[in-house]
Design a protein around this motif. Sequence first.
Motif, PDB file in Angstrom:
ATOM      1  N   ILE A  45     -54.481   7.802   8.835  1.00  0.00           N
ATOM      2  CA  ILE A  45     -54.370   9.181   8.357  1.00  0.00           C
ATOM      3  C   ILE A  45     -54.516  10.156   9.528  1.00  0.00           C
ATOM      4  O   ILE A  45     -53.762  11.147   9.646  1.00  0.00           O
ATOM      5  N   ASP A  46     -55.455   9.873  10.424  1.00  0.00           N
ATOM      6  CA  ASP A  46     -55.621  10.736  11.601  1.00  0.00           C
ATOM      7  C   ASP A  46     -54.334  10.792  12.417  1.00  0.00           C
ATOM      8  O   ASP A  46     -53.913  11.866  12.858  1.00  0.00           O
ATOM      9  N   ARG A  47     -53.697   9.643  12.638  1.00  0.00           N
ATOM     10  CA  ARG A  47     -52.464   9.627  13.444  1.00  0.00           C
ATOM     11  C   ARG A  47     -51.331  10.363  12.727  1.00  0.00           C
ATOM     12  O   ARG A  47     -50.516  11.037  13.365  1.00  0.00           O
ATOM     13  N   LEU A  48     -51.276  10.238  11.407  1.00  0.00           N
ATOM     14  CA  LEU A  48     -50.228  10.938  10.653  1.00  0.00           C
ATOM     15  C   LEU A  48     -50.407  12.447  10.766  1.00  0.00           C
ATOM     16  O   LEU A  48     -49.416  13.196  10.822  1.00  0.00           O
ATOM     17  N   GLU A  49     -51.635  12.905  10.799  1.00  0.00           N
ATOM     18  CA  GLU A  49     -51.886  14.343  10.925  1.00  0.00           C
ATOM     19  C   GLU A  49     -51.595  14.844  12.333  1.00  0.00           C
ATOM     20  O   GLU A  49     -51.119  15.963  12.518  1.00  0.00           O
ATOM     21  N   GLU A  50     -51.848  14.005  13.335  1.00  0.00           N
ATOM     22  CA  GLU A  50     -51.643  14.408  14.722  1.00  0.00           C
ATOM     23  C   GLU A  50     -50.191  14.351  15.155  1.00  0.00           C
ATOM     24  O   GLU A  50     -49.750  15.158  15.990  1.00  0.00           O
TER      25      GLU A  50
ATOM     26  N   PRO B 158     -46.456  14.492  13.699  1.00  0.00           N
ATOM     27  CA  PRO B 158     -45.614  14.724  12.511  1.00  0.00           C
ATOM     28  C   PRO B 158     -44.485  13.723  12.328  1.00  0.00           C
ATOM     29  O   PRO B 158     -44.061  13.473  11.199  1.00  0.00           O
TER      30      PRO B 158
ATOM     31  N   ARG C  85     -55.499  10.867   0.048  1.00  0.00           N
ATOM     32  CA  ARG C  85     -54.692  11.196   1.222  1.00  0.00           C
ATOM     33  C   ARG C  85     -53.527  10.222   1.381  1.00  0.00           C
ATOM     34  O   ARG C  85     -52.406  10.614   1.726  1.00  0.00           O
TER      35      ARG C  85
ATOM     36  N   GLU D 148     -50.778  11.151  -0.914  1.00  0.00           N
ATOM     37  CA  GLU D 148     -50.007  12.292  -0.393  1.00  0.00           C
ATOM     38  C   GLU D 148     -48.942  11.829   0.587  1.00  0.00           C
ATOM     39  O   GLU D 148     -47.779  12.258   0.516  1.00  0.00           O
ATOM     40  N   TYR D 149     -49.316  10.965   1.511  1.00  0.00           N
ATOM     41  CA  TYR D 149     -48.370  10.552   2.546  1.00  0.00           C
ATOM     42  C   TYR D 149     -47.338   9.554   2.016  1.00  0.00           C
ATOM     43  O   TYR D 149     -46.213   9.488   2.523  1.00  0.00           O
TER      44      TYR D 149
ATOM     45  N   LYS E  17     -44.724  11.693   0.669  1.00  0.00           N
ATOM     46  CA  LYS E  17     -43.937  12.300   1.752  1.00  0.00           C
ATOM     47  C   LYS E  17     -43.071  11.274   2.493  1.00  0.00           C
ATOM     48  O   LYS E  17     -42.360  11.638   3.439  1.00  0.00           O
TER      49      LYS E  17
ATOM     50  N   ARG F 206     -44.014   8.970   4.501  1.00  0.00           N
ATOM     51  CA  ARG F 206     -44.493   8.702   5.856  1.00  0.00           C
ATOM     52  C   ARG F 206     -45.520   7.564   5.864  1.00  0.00           C
ATOM     53  O   ARG F 206     -45.790   7.000   6.914  1.00  0.00           O
TER      54      ARG F 206
END
Length: 802
Positions: free
Chosen positions: A43-48, A50, A75, A78-79, A82, A84
Amino acid sequence: MTRLTVPEALQLHMIGNAHIDPVWLWRWPEGCAEAISTCWSAIDRLEEEPGFIFTRGEAVIYRWIEELEPALFARIQEYVAKKRWIIVNGWWLQADCNLPAGEAFIRQALYGKRYFREKFGIDVTVGYNVDSFGHAGTLPMLLRHTGFDSYVFLRPEPHEKTLPSSLFAWTSPDGSQVTAFRVPFGYNVSESISERIKDISAMAQKAGYPFMCFYGVGNHGGGPTRATLAVIRDKQEEGHALGFSDPRRYFAAVTEVPRPRVDGEIQYHAIGCYAAVSALKALNRRAEAGLVQAEAGSVLASLAAEAPYPYEKVSELWKKLLFNQFHDTLGGTCIESATRDAIEALGGIIQDAEEIRNTALRKLAATITPGADPTAANFLVFNLTGTEQELPVEYEPWLRDRVEQCRLCDESGSEFPYQTLPAESQAAASRIRRILFTARVPSFGYRAYSFASGQPAAVSSTLKTSAHTLESSRWRLEIDPQTGSIASLRDKLEGREIFAGRAHCPLVVADPSDTWSHGLDRFGYEGESFVCEQVALEEKGPVRASMRVRARASAAIITSTYYVYDDPALPLEIRVHLDWRGKNQLLRLCYPLSLPAANFRYEVPYGSLERPANGQEYPGQRWVLASGSDGYGFALANDAKYSYAALENTLYITALRSPVFAHHNPYALQPGNEYAYTDQGIQEFTLRLQAGREVDALRSYRLADGLTQAPTVIPHVARGGKGPQRASLLAAQANSSLITCLKAAEDRQGLILRLLEVGGLTDTLTLKPAFQQFTLAPYSIATLRTAKDGAWRESDGLETER
């Protein structure tokens, strides 16, 4: 900072992933923690980043997160929405892909896909087992039957098996096909990503089509790192045709690429896994059979007694079993404490399945007319398979009279011959006696028996015994007094010898390989023989005779009890009690056959495959069939073993191996160190042998079903039933097909029936009493479900009506 999206045409599809072994060099609580930590990291990498796409499978991981970290689960949802966070695999977890039964593979998809549809609203169509050690040849059929169109794997790697292409059309014996891709180099990569990109780019250029390139720290989780993502961005900015992607996008991009056809199984990687940790193998087979019987019994109780079906309990037991079919668990390559966890879990599954079965049969028994004398030993024999069973039954009733003064009668009052055996409680004075008789019970049905007062009728028997021989109207068995193995087994009806030398002959073979047996495709055939210590007649009665033989080697004592039955249709049975103390050794059982030009066919998950007799080790399931060029067949079934080989005309069962737990090359065992070795101590298993011109794949399946799903006996104590004392609630008529599973549909709307064609023929199966007919293609499976009108309709493995 420039953010790059996925190029229109990629040479390399960069697959960000984190392989997670929920069990391996750690126990499952550690695996649970690593899954949560890894997914937070993703999740951290997905936020950092795009453009980054993360790939993750295995429903059990998501359920852990849903229950223990609901914020993380939200979370992920959510992804996923999307596109991702991409879900692959669609199974409960990455199972061993040779050892589980065919029905277990169906349930991997059934429960995995249902979970992903319910929680994420998606249908997973990419099969994904990048860490499993080998892949059964029937997997394309099982994948297609449960809604998959593609498959990603790693092992065996190119040095272990040559394939015509990394991208190919993988085909099962029934003709089912999936597009398969073998991952180059590995699924774990972080700091060396530049070299990995360079090497796979060269492979893609040479092949002329795109490749997938996997990256991310794995095994104990971790996932893609910031440094790796930075390298990928740099490569994109330099103009390289690579980008963040996932397996679904990849397969969509290569639909027009020509794909060579690859038939059958994809082996070898770790042949040692199929014989390591015998307790897990034996318990797995018992758990699979127990759950299938529990489901069938519950269906029969719902039909005859309107008993509620235990939907939730059964599905949770299946999920627990599926978890313990993880490739390192069932393969026997975990640490000792993790193995102990699995053994305890499998034992619990077996116990709970028996409770479900007992409840169902008690409900069903309440509908059956009681015996004429309620004080007599009345009992019911249930057959929870789709084939009529004629098998020996052992039962310990409580008798008010001496057994010698009782007659055994069926539901019509006809008397049956029986013999008494020592009760399990031989040291206690009681009225319990073990009774042996042959019962013939209809498919998915039952039959009532009782003991009536009176002198049993005199019974003639063809059984003969001597110091080293057992003989019936069909068989003459002779024991070699030097080794304790079979010196001769003669088929008296055909007038021929079954074996070309000493058979059921144990051999201790040196095995210095690691737990996986990395780098091997076969084991040795020379080693220490056993010396016979005792041959003793155990039983002689009207139903069977038996002989107990004990033999010893330096590291083991093997006691084989041979059973020959008066009924010529019954197989020869061998019950093995083994006390093993070997270390870095394995035990083979040898069966040299007298068949001319024998072909060997092995049961695999929902199918069978013919394999060359070239000495290679093969994973197999319950039976092996050897067929001679003269039409004579020999079938050997067992209840606990999975590892086989054949060399020329000799069949070998690799009964056990004793490496150090989780020993992985290149680590070398250090002299003087204390290590825990597998398979130390006592184990038991049973073999059944059948031979004749009528012995084929269908009869091999029935031989194995009779051993692993034997008739169930319960006392008949209900008083209010009015139903018949003999009945079949469901039956099938076919030439080369059989029913493998009867259960309730997961949506609680109707019943599910699984069919399997085993003879390689186009077959018509007629269901009774509905008298509906269904056509099965050679080597195919079919799933049926009942519709609202009560008729059977074709479905798929996900129980969706077609």
